[in-house]
Design an enzyme around this catalytic site. Structure first.
Site, PDB file in Angstrom:
ATOM      1  CD  GLU A   1      29.382  36.464  47.762  1.00 32.13           C
ATOM      2  OE1 GLU A   1      30.456  35.562  47.812  1.00 32.13           O
ATOM      3  OE2 GLU A   1      28.166  36.039  47.548  1.00 32.13           O
ATOM      4  CE1 TYR A   2      31.575  44.917  42.966  1.00 36.56           C
ATOM      5  CE2 TYR A   2      30.621  43.429  41.569  1.00 36.56           C
ATOM      6  CZ  TYR A   2      30.379  44.717  42.016  1.00 36.56           C
ATOM      7  OH  TYR A   2      29.592  45.804  41.939  1.00 36.56           O
TER       8      TYR A   2
END
Length: 378
Positions: A137-138
Site C-alpha cells: 500500500e505504499y
C-alpha cells in the site's frame, strides 16, 4: 527421502525451489512429512471447482472454530500462522493463505524480488498453505508501476509452478484513481494474479472537503470505485469486493446540532485531512457501545451507513465521539451490488471482528452478519 528439485524462470532470474518427497502441491508423504494435521490429507493444497469467493482476513483471535466455515472459502492469516487453523480449514475445504509484503525500495532489484518470492514459496510449502495474498500500500508513481506488476507476475508464476492449485491475490485500494498516491497498474496486476481484493473501506484516508467524520465506506464511493476497475477493462470475475466488519471511532472537536462531527486536521499523502485520528473498532465493540450511545443508531442515506454518538468521561469530561460502521442493513446493499455486477466474490476485514462469545444476543448478531453474505451467494 530423496530430494526433488524443479527449476523455473521468473523474469530474468531462474529460481530453484527444493522440497522433499510427495507430489507437487500436496506437502504430504507416507510418514506425514511434517504434516501437523491428524489426517495427512489435510496438508494438501485445496483444489476446488470454480466457486464464488468469500475471502476473510484473520488477525489472530483464538475463536476461529466459531467462524462460519460453511460460507467462507479463503482465510488470509494476517502476519501470523496457526497450523491448527490450517488443518481445521482444510478439513472443510477452505483455503488458507499467508500475507506478503515487499519493500518499496527493492522493487527495481530483480535479485531481491526473486529471493523474496523464493522465500514465500518455501514458507508456503513448509506451512502447508494454499498461496499468498500480497498487501502493498505504499505510494508509487506511474513510471514505477510496471515494477510492481512484474513482482506480482513473477510471484504468480513461481507459485503456480511450484504449488499447483495455489492462489495468488493482491489487495487494491477502493478506487484505481491513485488513492493515497498508489498509482499502480491495476489492470496489469489483475491480469497477473488470480484476482484482486478491493479494500472498499478506509475511504476517508484522504479528505479534501470539510474535515469531518464520515462513513468508513460510503456506498456511493464504493460503487464508483468498482465501476472504475471495470472501466479499466478488468473482468468482473477478477474482482472481489472487500467490506469492513469493523468501524471507525472519531473524537469530535465540535459537533453541530445535526450531528456533523468536526475532527482534527491530520494531513495524509497530499490531502489536508484524513481519517488518521480515528480509532479502528471491532463490530463487537461497536455493538456494545451502541447500547450506551447518546443518539441510538442513526443512518445516513447518502452514504448508506449507520453511525452514532457516545460520550467518554474517563479522558476528557463530556468528550463526544462519533462511530461510523456497517451492519447487516448496509452490508446487504453492498453484497447485492457485488452480485448485480457479477463480481467473483466478497470478503471482510476482519473475520475476528464479530462477537463469538455465544451469548444469545451475540449469537444472533454474529449469525446475521454471516447470513447477509447470502445476498451475494444466492
Amino acid at each position: 527421502m530423496a530430494n526433488l528439485s524443479r527449476v523455473f524462470c521468473v523474469s530474468l532470474l531462474c529460481l530453484v525451489v527444493l522440497w522433499e518427497g510427495g507430489s507437487l502441491g500436496t506437502h504430504s508423504s507416507t510418514d506425514n512429512g511434517g504434516c501437523p494435521c491428524p489426517d495427512p490429507d489435510h496438508c494438501k493444497v485445496i483444489s476446488s471447482p470454480p466457486r464464488k469467493e468469500v475471502f476473510g482476513f484473520w488477525v489472530g483471535s483464538t475463536v476461529w472454530k466459531h467462524f462460519d466455515w460453511t460460507r467462507i472459502t479463503t482465510i488470509v492469516m494476517f502476519h501470523r500462522h496457526d497450523s491448527q487453523l490450517m488443518c481445521y480449514a482444510h478439513a472443510r475445504g477452505v483455503r488458507v493463505v499467508s500475507m506478503g509484503v515487499f519493500p518499496a525500495g527493492s522493487l527495481s532489484n530483480v535479485t531481491a524480488r526473486s529471493a523474496w518470492i523464493m522465500a514465500r514459496v518455501n514458507e508456503t510449502m513448509e506451512e502447508h498453505l494454499d498461496g499468498i495474498n500480497i498487501d502493498i500500500e505504499y505510494p508509487l508513481n506511474k513510471s514505477e508501476a510496471h515494477l510492481l506488476t512484474d513482482l506480482v507476475a513473477e510471484t504468480t508464476k513461481a507459485f503456480h509452478t511450484a504449488i499447483p492449485n495455489s492462489q495468488v491475490t493482491f489487495d487494491v485500494a477502493w478506487s484505481p484513481d491513485c488513492i493515497d498516491e498508489r498509482c499502480y497498474d491495476y489492470k496489469g496486476i489483475a491480469e497477473a494474479s488470480d484476482f484482486v481484493f478491493i479494500m472498499a473501506y478506509s475511504e476517508q484516508s484522504q479528505i479534501y472537503g470539510p474535515c469531518i467524520a464520515m462513513a468508513n465506506a460510503p456506498y456511493n464511493k464504493t460503487v464508483k470505485g468498482i465501476q472504475g476497475y471495470l472501466a479499466l477493462g478488468i473482468p468482473s470475475d477478477k474482482l472481489v469486493l472487500g467490506v469492513a466488519w469493523d468501524g471507525v471511532d472519531y473524537v469530535c472537536l465540535n459537533i453541530s446540532k445535526d450531528n456533523v462531527c468536526y475532527i482534527e486536521h491530520v494531513p495524509f499523502r497530499g490531502a489536508p485531512c484524513s481519517d488518521a485520528p480515528a480509532k479502528e473498532r471491532t463490530y463487537s465493540f461497536i455493538q456494545t457501545k451502541l447500547l450506551d450511545s447518546t443518539t441510538g443508531r442513526l443512518y445516513n442515506a447518502t452514504y448508506a451507513s449507520p453511525y452514532y454518538n457516545y460520550k467518554v468521561t474517563s479522558d476528557v469530561i463530556g468528550q463526544i465521539r462519533q462511530v461510523w460502521y456497517d451492519d447487516v442493513e448496509s452490508l446487504t446493499l453492498r453484497y447485492e451490488y457485488a452480485k448485480h455486477v457479477n463480481l467473483h466474490g466478497v470478503g471482510m476485514w476482519t473475520v475476528d471482528s464479530l462477537n463469538y462469545s455465544q451469548t444469545p444476543v451475540a449469537e444472533n448478531q454474529t449469525r446475521a452478519m454471516w447470513e447477509a453474505i447470502d445476498k451475494f451467494l444466492h
